[in-house]
Design a protein around this motif. Structure first.
Motif, PDB file in Angstrom:
ATOM      1  N   MET A   1       0.826  -1.208   0.000  1.00  0.00           N
ATOM      2  CA  MET A   1       0.000   0.000   0.000  1.00  0.00           C
ATOM      3  C   MET A   1       0.858   1.254   0.000  1.00  0.00           C
ATOM      4  SD  MET A   1      -3.142  -0.991   2.532  1.00  0.00           S
ATOM      5  CE  MET A   1      -3.750   0.669   2.548  1.00  0.00           C
ATOM      6  N   PHE A   2       1.945   1.258   0.755  1.00  0.00           N
ATOM      7  CA  PHE A   2       2.849   2.404   0.789  1.00  0.00           C
ATOM      8  C   PHE A   2       3.451   2.653  -0.589  1.00  0.00           C
ATOM      9  CE2 PHE A   2       7.236   3.920   1.206  1.00  0.00           C
ATOM     10  CZ  PHE A   2       6.980   5.168   1.753  1.00  0.00           C
ATOM     11  N   LEU A   3       3.908   1.601  -1.243  1.00  0.00           N
ATOM     12  CA  LEU A   3       4.508   1.767  -2.566  1.00  0.00           C
ATOM     13  C   LEU A   3       3.487   2.257  -3.588  1.00  0.00           C
ATOM     14  CD1 LEU A   3       6.842  -1.343  -2.711  1.00  0.00           C
ATOM     15  CD2 LEU A   3       7.487   1.039  -2.360  1.00  0.00           C
ATOM     16  N   ILE A   4       2.256   1.770  -3.517  1.00  0.00           N
ATOM     17  CA  ILE A   4       1.205   2.247  -4.420  1.00  0.00           C
ATOM     18  C   ILE A   4       0.929   3.734  -4.179  1.00  0.00           C
ATOM     19  CG2 ILE A   4      -1.266   2.064  -4.936  1.00  0.00           C
ATOM     20  CD1 ILE A   4      -0.971  -0.976  -4.492  1.00  0.00           C
ATOM     21  N   CYS A   5       0.863   4.132  -2.922  1.00  0.00           N
ATOM     22  CA  CYS A   5       0.614   5.539  -2.601  1.00  0.00           C
ATOM     23  C   CYS A   5       1.758   6.438  -3.063  1.00  0.00           C
ATOM     24  CB  CYS A   5       0.386   5.717  -1.107  1.00  0.00           C
ATOM     25  SG  CYS A   5      -1.163   5.000  -0.547  1.00  0.00           S
ATOM     26  N   VAL A   6       2.990   5.976  -2.925  1.00  0.00           N
ATOM     27  CA  VAL A   6       4.127   6.766  -3.406  1.00  0.00           C
ATOM     28  C   VAL A   6       4.060   6.924  -4.915  1.00  0.00           C
ATOM     29  CG1 VAL A   6       6.637   6.734  -3.706  1.00  0.00           C
ATOM     30  CG2 VAL A   6       5.655   6.256  -1.474  1.00  0.00           C
ATOM     31  N   ILE A   7       3.699   5.864  -5.627  1.00  0.00           N
ATOM     32  CA  ILE A   7       3.581   5.937  -7.082  1.00  0.00           C
ATOM     33  C   ILE A   7       2.481   6.925  -7.474  1.00  0.00           C
ATOM     34  CG2 ILE A   7       2.902   4.627  -9.138  1.00  0.00           C
ATOM     35  CD1 ILE A   7       4.351   2.210  -7.827  1.00  0.00           C
ATOM     36  N   ILE A   8       1.346   6.875  -6.786  1.00  0.00           N
ATOM     37  CA  ILE A   8       0.254   7.801  -7.079  1.00  0.00           C
ATOM     38  C   ILE A   8       0.678   9.241  -6.810  1.00  0.00           C
ATOM     39  CG2 ILE A   8      -2.046   8.532  -6.303  1.00  0.00           C
ATOM     40  CD1 ILE A   8      -2.695   5.548  -5.922  1.00  0.00           C
ATOM     41  N   MET A   9       1.350   9.476  -5.706  1.00  0.00           N
ATOM     42  CA  MET A   9       1.790  10.841  -5.376  1.00  0.00           C
ATOM     43  C   MET A   9       2.792  11.369  -6.393  1.00  0.00           C
ATOM     44  SD  MET A   9       2.040  10.523  -1.225  1.00  0.00           S
ATOM     45  CE  MET A   9       2.892  12.059  -1.026  1.00  0.00           C
ATOM     46  N   VAL A  10       3.700  10.526  -6.839  1.00  0.00           N
ATOM     47  CA  VAL A  10       4.695  10.951  -7.826  1.00  0.00           C
ATOM     48  C   VAL A  10       4.022  11.257  -9.161  1.00  0.00           C
ATOM     49  CG1 VAL A  10       6.650  10.135  -9.199  1.00  0.00           C
ATOM     50  CG2 VAL A  10       6.654   9.830  -6.722  1.00  0.00           C
ATOM     51  N   THR A  11       3.072  10.422  -9.583  1.00  0.00           N
ATOM     52  CA  THR A  11       2.395  10.673 -10.853  1.00  0.00           C
ATOM     53  C   THR A  11       1.537  11.929 -10.784  1.00  0.00           C
ATOM     54  OG1 THR A  11       0.629   9.158 -10.247  1.00  0.00           O
ATOM     55  CG2 THR A  11       2.384   8.279 -11.612  1.00  0.00           C
TER      56      THR A  11
END
Length: 64
Positions: free
Chosen positions: A49-59
């Protein structure tokens, strides 16, 4: 003093845990119990979940 500070901020064991939690223990080196299995399962979910959220924030930041 510098050696103690360097040891305090060492993050090598943290990354080792991140990779170890996604692999099966073939050696029998670590203890097995129901509580430990549940803890590792919850940790897997939180890492993903953390990695998915980081990807969303970066995009989102890149698309602005």
């Amino acid at each position: 003093m510098l050696q103690k500070l360097k040891h305090f901020f060492s993050i090598g064991p943290v990354f080792a845990y991140f990779f170890r939690v996604f692999t099966k223990d073939k050696d029998g080196k670590y203890p097995h119990s129901f509580n430990l299995k549940m803890m590792h399962g919850i940790n897997k979910i939180s890492i993903v979940m953390f990695l998915i959220c980081v990807i969303i924030m970066v995009t989102r930041c890149a698309s602005r």
